[in-house]
Design a protein around this motif. Structure first.
Motif, mmCIF file in Angstrom:
data_model
loop_
_atom_site.group_PDB
_atom_site.id
_atom_site.type_symbol
_atom_site.label_atom_id
_atom_site.label_comp_id
_atom_site.label_asym_id
_atom_site.label_seq_id
_atom_site.Cartn_x
_atom_site.Cartn_y
_atom_site.Cartn_z
ATOM 1 N N MET A 297 0.857 -1.176 0.000
ATOM 2 C CA MET A 297 0.000 0.000 0.000
ATOM 3 C C MET A 297 0.900 1.235 0.000
ATOM 4 O O MET A 297 1.788 1.354 0.832
ATOM 5 C CB MET A 297 -0.919 -0.014 1.230
ATOM 6 C CG MET A 297 -1.774 1.212 1.368
ATOM 7 S SD MET A 297 -2.879 1.199 2.796
ATOM 8 C CE MET A 297 -4.212 0.229 2.171
ATOM 9 N N THR A 298 0.620 2.136 -0.880
ATOM 10 C CA THR A 298 1.389 3.373 -0.954
ATOM 11 C C THR A 298 0.810 4.399 0.005
ATOM 12 O O THR A 298 -0.288 4.207 0.556
ATOM 13 C CB THR A 298 1.352 3.949 -2.386
ATOM 14 O OG1 THR A 298 0.009 4.347 -2.667
ATOM 15 C CG2 THR A 298 1.846 2.937 -3.400
ATOM 16 N N GLN A 299 1.528 5.501 0.179
ATOM 17 C CA GLN A 299 1.033 6.567 1.050
ATOM 18 C C GLN A 299 -0.274 7.146 0.515
ATOM 19 O O GLN A 299 -1.190 7.436 1.290
ATOM 20 C CB GLN A 299 2.070 7.684 1.171
ATOM 21 C CG GLN A 299 3.135 7.419 2.205
ATOM 22 C CD GLN A 299 4.032 8.640 2.386
ATOM 23 O OE1 GLN A 299 4.401 9.278 1.417
ATOM 24 N NE2 GLN A 299 4.368 8.923 3.625
ATOM 25 N N VAL A 300 -0.353 7.304 -0.777
ATOM 26 C CA VAL A 300 -1.563 7.863 -1.386
ATOM 27 C C VAL A 300 -2.753 6.942 -1.134
ATOM 28 O O VAL A 300 -3.848 7.397 -0.770
ATOM 29 C CB VAL A 300 -1.340 8.086 -2.905
ATOM 30 C CG1 VAL A 300 -2.633 8.497 -3.579
ATOM 31 C CG2 VAL A 300 -0.257 9.126 -3.139
ATOM 32 N N GLU A 301 -2.547 5.637 -1.284
ATOM 33 C CA GLU A 301 -3.627 4.680 -1.031
ATOM 34 C C GLU A 301 -4.028 4.694 0.437
ATOM 35 O O GLU A 301 -5.213 4.601 0.771
ATOM 36 C CB GLU A 301 -3.200 3.273 -1.440
ATOM 37 C CG GLU A 301 -3.026 3.086 -2.926
ATOM 38 C CD GLU A 301 -2.392 1.754 -3.282
ATOM 39 O OE1 GLU A 301 -2.672 1.271 -4.387
ATOM 40 O OE2 GLU A 301 -1.633 1.195 -2.457
ATOM 41 N N PHE A 302 -3.035 4.818 1.321
ATOM 42 C CA PHE A 302 -3.309 4.863 2.754
ATOM 43 C C PHE A 302 -4.154 6.086 3.109
ATOM 44 O O PHE A 302 -5.158 5.985 3.827
ATOM 45 C CB PHE A 302 -1.995 4.862 3.545
ATOM 46 C CG PHE A 302 -2.188 4.967 5.026
ATOM 47 C CD1 PHE A 302 -2.624 3.881 5.765
ATOM 48 C CD2 PHE A 302 -1.955 6.173 5.687
ATOM 49 C CE1 PHE A 302 -2.805 3.978 7.136
ATOM 50 C CE2 PHE A 302 -2.147 6.283 7.050
ATOM 51 C CZ PHE A 302 -2.569 5.180 7.779
ATOM 52 N N VAL A 303 -3.753 7.253 2.603
ATOM 53 C CA VAL A 303 -4.496 8.479 2.886
ATOM 54 C C VAL A 303 -5.911 8.385 2.315
ATOM 55 O O VAL A 303 -6.886 8.778 2.966
ATOM 56 C CB VAL A 303 -3.743 9.715 2.332
ATOM 57 C CG1 VAL A 303 -4.601 10.964 2.422
ATOM 58 C CG2 VAL A 303 -2.438 9.913 3.093
ATOM 59 N N ALA A 304 -6.035 7.841 1.108
ATOM 60 C CA ALA A 304 -7.354 7.683 0.497
ATOM 61 C C ALA A 304 -8.234 6.772 1.344
ATOM 62 O O ALA A 304 -9.439 7.031 1.524
ATOM 63 C CB ALA A 304 -7.221 7.133 -0.918
ATOM 64 N N GLU A 305 -7.661 5.705 1.897
ATOM 65 C CA GLU A 305 -8.427 4.785 2.747
ATOM 66 C C GLU A 305 -8.834 5.468 4.054
ATOM 67 O O GLU A 305 -9.947 5.269 4.545
ATOM 68 C CB GLU A 305 -7.599 3.529 3.026
ATOM 69 C CG GLU A 305 -8.367 2.414 3.684
ATOM 70 C CD GLU A 305 -9.508 1.872 2.822
ATOM 71 O OE1 GLU A 305 -10.496 1.405 3.400
ATOM 72 O OE2 GLU A 305 -9.404 1.938 1.578
ATOM 73 N N CYS A 306 -7.955 6.278 4.633
ATOM 74 C CA CYS A 306 -8.293 7.028 5.846
ATOM 75 C C CYS A 306 -9.464 7.978 5.583
ATOM 76 O O CYS A 306 -10.389 8.073 6.382
ATOM 77 C CB CYS A 306 -7.083 7.805 6.348
ATOM 78 S SG CYS A 306 -5.807 6.776 7.062
ATOM 79 N N TYR A 307 -9.395 8.690 4.452
ATOM 80 C CA TYR A 307 -10.504 9.564 4.078
ATOM 81 C C TYR A 307 -11.792 8.755 3.909
ATOM 82 O O TYR A 307 -12.862 9.160 4.359
ATOM 83 C CB TYR A 307 -10.189 10.313 2.785
ATOM 84 C CG TYR A 307 -9.545 11.668 3.000
ATOM 85 C CD1 TYR A 307 -10.299 12.828 2.929
ATOM 86 C CD2 TYR A 307 -8.183 11.787 3.268
ATOM 87 C CE1 TYR A 307 -9.723 14.076 3.112
ATOM 88 C CE2 TYR A 307 -7.600 13.020 3.462
ATOM 89 C CZ TYR A 307 -8.371 14.172 3.381
ATOM 90 O OH TYR A 307 -7.793 15.392 3.580
ATOM 91 N N SER A 308 -11.692 7.608 3.277
ATOM 92 C CA SER A 308 -12.864 6.772 3.037
ATOM 93 C C SER A 308 -13.521 6.336 4.350
ATOM 94 O O SER A 308 -14.742 6.381 4.498
ATOM 95 C CB SER A 308 -12.456 5.550 2.215
ATOM 96 O OG SER A 308 -13.525 4.663 2.087
ATOM 97 N N VAL A 309 -12.709 5.931 5.316
ATOM 98 C CA VAL A 309 -13.225 5.509 6.626
ATOM 99 C C VAL A 309 -13.886 6.694 7.328
ATOM 100 O O VAL A 309 -14.980 6.575 7.890
ATOM 101 C CB VAL A 309 -12.094 4.904 7.491
ATOM 102 C CG1 VAL A 309 -12.547 4.695 8.924
ATOM 103 C CG2 VAL A 309 -11.610 3.601 6.887
ATOM 104 N N ALA A 310 -13.232 7.852 7.295
ATOM 105 C CA ALA A 310 -13.781 9.042 7.944
ATOM 106 C C ALA A 310 -15.084 9.477 7.275
ATOM 107 O O ALA A 310 -16.042 9.842 7.959
ATOM 108 C CB ALA A 310 -12.757 10.170 7.918
#
Length: 78
Positions: free
Chosen positions: A1-14
């Protein structure tokens, strides 16, 4: 998982938790929402665990007959 994917997943959860958040939400807003989710989960875990039955302790035979028999076995049947 890249940083961009991680941030996108965090946004998705929020976003799933708080529909008022959107693409323009700051990292701080997203972090506050994730912390809120964590706090709610911890509270729920405490509530759920309070309804779990306590483990049962084993039943020991503490009758006088048992103690008398143990004493006789140690000193010999007299």
């Amino acid at each position: 998982m890249t940083q961009v994917e991680f941030v996108a997943e965090c946004y998705s959860v929020a976003w799933a938790s708080n529909p008022n958040l959107d693409d323009s939400s700051s990292f701080e807003d997203i972090l506050k929402e994730l912390q809120s989710i964590k706090d709610k989960a911890l509270r729920m875990d405490i509530i759920v665990s309070s309804f779990r039955p306590e483990p049962e302790l084993p039943n020991f035979d503490n009758s006088p007959e048992r103690w008398k028999k143990m004493a006789q076995n140690r000193i010999g049947n007299t």
